[in-house]
Design a protein around this motif. Structure first.
Motif, PDB file in Angstrom:
ATOM      1  N   ALA A  75      50.642  53.743  43.632  1.00 31.02           N
ATOM      2  CA  ALA A  75      49.803  52.761  44.332  1.00 31.02           C
ATOM      3  C   ALA A  75      48.348  53.227  44.382  1.00 31.02           C
ATOM      4  CB  ALA A  75      50.329  52.522  45.742  1.00 31.02           C
ATOM      5  N   THR A  76      48.130  54.500  44.645  1.00 30.34           N
ATOM      6  CA  THR A  76      46.774  55.041  44.690  1.00 30.34           C
ATOM      7  C   THR A  76      46.126  54.974  43.314  1.00 30.34           C
ATOM      8  OG1 THR A  76      47.371  56.502  46.497  1.00 30.34           O
ATOM      9  CG2 THR A  76      45.389  57.071  45.264  1.00 30.34           C
ATOM     10  N   ARG A  77      46.879  55.330  42.278  1.00 31.82           N
ATOM     11  CA  ARG A  77      46.329  55.273  40.921  1.00 31.82           C
ATOM     12  C   ARG A  77      45.992  53.836  40.524  1.00 31.82           C
ATOM     13  NH1 ARG A  77      50.107  59.470  40.370  1.00 31.82           N
ATOM     14  NH2 ARG A  77      51.718  58.121  39.487  1.00 31.82           N
ATOM     15  N   THR A  78      46.828  52.878  40.915  1.00 30.26           N
ATOM     16  CA  THR A  78      46.560  51.471  40.604  1.00 30.26           C
ATOM     17  C   THR A  78      45.294  50.993  41.307  1.00 30.26           C
ATOM     18  OG1 THR A  78      48.911  51.039  40.306  1.00 30.26           O
ATOM     19  CG2 THR A  78      47.507  49.132  40.703  1.00 30.26           C
ATOM     20  N   ARG A  79      45.125  51.356  42.576  1.00 28.11           N
ATOM     21  CA  ARG A  79      43.902  50.982  43.303  1.00 28.11           C
ATOM     22  C   ARG A  79      42.671  51.625  42.668  1.00 28.11           C
ATOM     23  NH1 ARG A  79      47.112  51.704  47.869  1.00 28.11           N
ATOM     24  NH2 ARG A  79      46.248  53.778  48.195  1.00 28.11           N
ATOM     25  N   ALA A  80      42.795  52.876  42.244  1.00 26.31           N
ATOM     26  CA  ALA A  80      41.664  53.562  41.622  1.00 26.31           C
ATOM     27  C   ALA A  80      41.260  52.884  40.317  1.00 26.31           C
ATOM     28  CB  ALA A  80      42.006  55.031  41.384  1.00 26.31           C
ATOM     29  N   VAL A  81      42.241  52.537  39.499  1.00 34.07           N
ATOM     30  CA  VAL A  81      41.960  51.861  38.225  1.00 34.07           C
ATOM     31  C   VAL A  81      41.266  50.532  38.476  1.00 34.07           C
ATOM     32  CG1 VAL A  81      43.082  50.678  36.284  1.00 34.07           C
ATOM     33  CG2 VAL A  81      43.749  53.014  36.881  1.00 34.07           C
ATOM     34  N   ASP A  82      41.769  49.763  39.432  1.00 34.64           N
ATOM     35  CA  ASP A  82      41.170  48.472  39.759  1.00 34.64           C
ATOM     36  C   ASP A  82      39.740  48.642  40.273  1.00 34.64           C
ATOM     37  OD1 ASP A  82      41.364  45.548  40.152  1.00 34.64           O
ATOM     38  OD2 ASP A  82      41.198  46.099  42.281  1.00 34.64           O
ATOM     39  N   SER A  83      39.517  49.630  41.128  1.00 32.26           N
ATOM     40  CA  SER A  83      38.171  49.875  41.676  1.00 32.26           C
ATOM     41  C   SER A  83      37.181  50.237  40.579  1.00 32.26           C
ATOM     42  CB  SER A  83      38.223  51.002  42.699  1.00 32.26           C
ATOM     43  OG  SER A  83      39.034  50.664  43.779  1.00 32.26           O
ATOM     44  N   VAL A  84      37.602  51.098  39.667  1.00 36.68           N
ATOM     45  CA  VAL A  84      36.714  51.522  38.573  1.00 36.68           C
ATOM     46  C   VAL A  84      36.388  50.345  37.671  1.00 36.68           C
ATOM     47  CG1 VAL A  84      36.611  52.934  36.492  1.00 36.68           C
ATOM     48  CG2 VAL A  84      37.389  53.937  38.643  1.00 36.68           C
ATOM     49  N   ARG A  85      37.396  49.582  37.305  1.00 38.55           N
ATOM     50  CA  ARG A  85      37.172  48.434  36.419  1.00 38.55           C
ATOM     51  C   ARG A  85      36.207  47.428  37.070  1.00 38.55           C
ATOM     52  NH1 ARG A  85      39.597  46.456  32.117  1.00 38.55           N
ATOM     53  NH2 ARG A  85      41.418  47.791  32.290  1.00 38.55           N
ATOM     54  N   ARG A  86      36.429  47.105  38.342  1.00 36.54           N
ATOM     55  CA  ARG A  86      35.563  46.146  39.035  1.00 36.54           C
ATOM     56  C   ARG A  86      34.113  46.649  39.115  1.00 36.54           C
ATOM     57  NH1 ARG A  86      38.033  42.214  42.571  1.00 36.54           N
ATOM     58  NH2 ARG A  86      40.294  42.295  42.356  1.00 36.54           N
ATOM     59  N   ALA A  87      33.946  47.919  39.426  1.00 33.94           N
ATOM     60  CA  ALA A  87      32.596  48.477  39.554  1.00 33.94           C
ATOM     61  C   ALA A  87      31.851  48.446  38.226  1.00 33.94           C
ATOM     62  CB  ALA A  87      32.667  49.903  40.093  1.00 33.94           C
ATOM     63  N   LEU A  88      32.527  48.821  37.150  1.00 34.45           N
ATOM     64  CA  LEU A  88      31.850  48.852  35.857  1.00 34.45           C
ATOM     65  C   LEU A  88      31.539  47.452  35.337  1.00 34.45           C
ATOM     66  CD1 LEU A  88      33.703  51.795  34.092  1.00 34.45           C
ATOM     67  CD2 LEU A  88      31.467  51.799  35.216  1.00 34.45           C
ATOM     68  N   VAL A  89      32.435  46.511  35.559  1.00 31.49           N
ATOM     69  CA  VAL A  89      32.165  45.132  35.138  1.00 31.49           C
ATOM     70  C   VAL A  89      30.984  44.567  35.930  1.00 31.49           C
ATOM     71  CG1 VAL A  89      33.111  42.778  35.196  1.00 31.49           C
ATOM     72  CG2 VAL A  89      34.489  44.657  34.283  1.00 31.49           C
ATOM     73  N   ALA A  90      30.905  44.895  37.193  1.00 31.18           N
ATOM     74  CA  ALA A  90      29.831  44.360  38.039  1.00 31.18           C
ATOM     75  C   ALA A  90      28.483  45.019  37.774  1.00 31.18           C
ATOM     76  CB  ALA A  90      30.203  44.530  39.516  1.00 31.18           C
ATOM     77  N   TRP A  91      28.456  46.325  37.489  1.00 29.63           N
ATOM     78  CA  TRP A  91      27.195  47.054  37.507  1.00 29.63           C
ATOM     79  C   TRP A  91      26.726  47.618  36.170  1.00 29.63           C
ATOM     80  CZ3 TRP A  91      24.387  45.897  41.363  1.00 29.63           C
ATOM     81  CH2 TRP A  91      24.978  45.541  42.562  1.00 29.63           C
ATOM     82  N   GLU A  92      27.504  47.511  35.120  1.00 28.85           N
ATOM     83  CA  GLU A  92      27.044  48.020  33.823  1.00 28.85           C
ATOM     84  C   GLU A  92      27.165  46.917  32.776  1.00 28.85           C
ATOM     85  OE1 GLU A  92      25.153  49.271  31.432  1.00 28.85           O
ATOM     86  OE2 GLU A  92      25.285  51.010  32.745  1.00 28.85           O
ATOM     87  N   PRO A  93      26.107  46.083  32.650  1.00 31.46           N
ATOM     88  CA  PRO A  93      26.179  44.940  31.740  1.00 31.46           C
ATOM     89  C   PRO A  93      26.089  45.304  30.259  1.00 31.46           C
ATOM     90  CG  PRO A  93      23.999  45.084  32.692  1.00 31.46           C
ATOM     91  CD  PRO A  93      24.845  46.136  33.376  1.00 31.46           C
ATOM     92  N   ARG A  94      25.797  46.552  29.943  1.00 30.43           N
ATOM     93  CA  ARG A  94      25.659  46.944  28.535  1.00 30.43           C
ATOM     94  C   ARG A  94      26.984  47.279  27.878  1.00 30.43           C
ATOM     95  NH1 ARG A  94      21.287  51.496  29.731  1.00 30.43           N
ATOM     96  NH2 ARG A  94      22.807  51.795  31.397  1.00 30.43           N
TER      97      ARG A  94
END
Length: 131
Positions: free
Chosen positions: A67-86
């Motif tokens: 569960a922790t690993r799944t939350r971490a993966v989701d958090s990383v994916r959301r952050a990168l999609v939101a903040w790194e447009p390149r």
């Protein structure tokens, strides 16, 4: 032209060259440093931009389970999609290190939009920093 879009700026962390000038990062190196900066910033840490950063830090002191690993993966994916447009985030995975039970190895595969180059990096995240 593509290198203009990829950008150039001060290296992260800040450094000084052998000639005594500030170190610069360009193109792909700049993107990688930006990813590390996004992942290392807690949500709410920047006063003028509190939504910047990654929610992976909310998993601090959580048990190293699926569960922790799944939350971490989701958090990383959301952050990168939101903040790194390149980049296009292709895959994010989290693995535990058998030698260090409090360590999550976040593996990120991405494509640089300007030149379609594939890249990856591993971001170490400690669930319990006292270990």
């Amino acid at each position: 032209m593509a290198s203009d879009f990829l950008g150039a700026g001060f290296a992260f962390p800040f450094g000084v060259t052998a000639r005594g000038k500030l170190a610069w990062a360009r193109a792909e190196q700049r993107i990688e440093e930006s990813i590390y900066l996004i992942l290392a910033t807690r949500l709410g840490e920047r006063l003028m931009l509190p939504q910047f950063g990654c929610a992976v830090h909310d998993s601090l002191f959580a048990p190293n389970g699926p569960a922790t690993r799944t939350r971490a993966v989701d958090s990383v994916r959301r952050a990168l999609v939101a903040w790194e447009p390149r980049i296009d985030v292709l895959d994010v995975s989290a693995e535990e290190d058998p030698a260090e039970p409090s360590l999550l190895l976040l593996r990120i595969n991405y494509r640089i939009r300007a030149n379609n180059a594939l890249a990856n990096l591993v971001y170490p995240f400690y669930l319990n920093e006292s270990s």
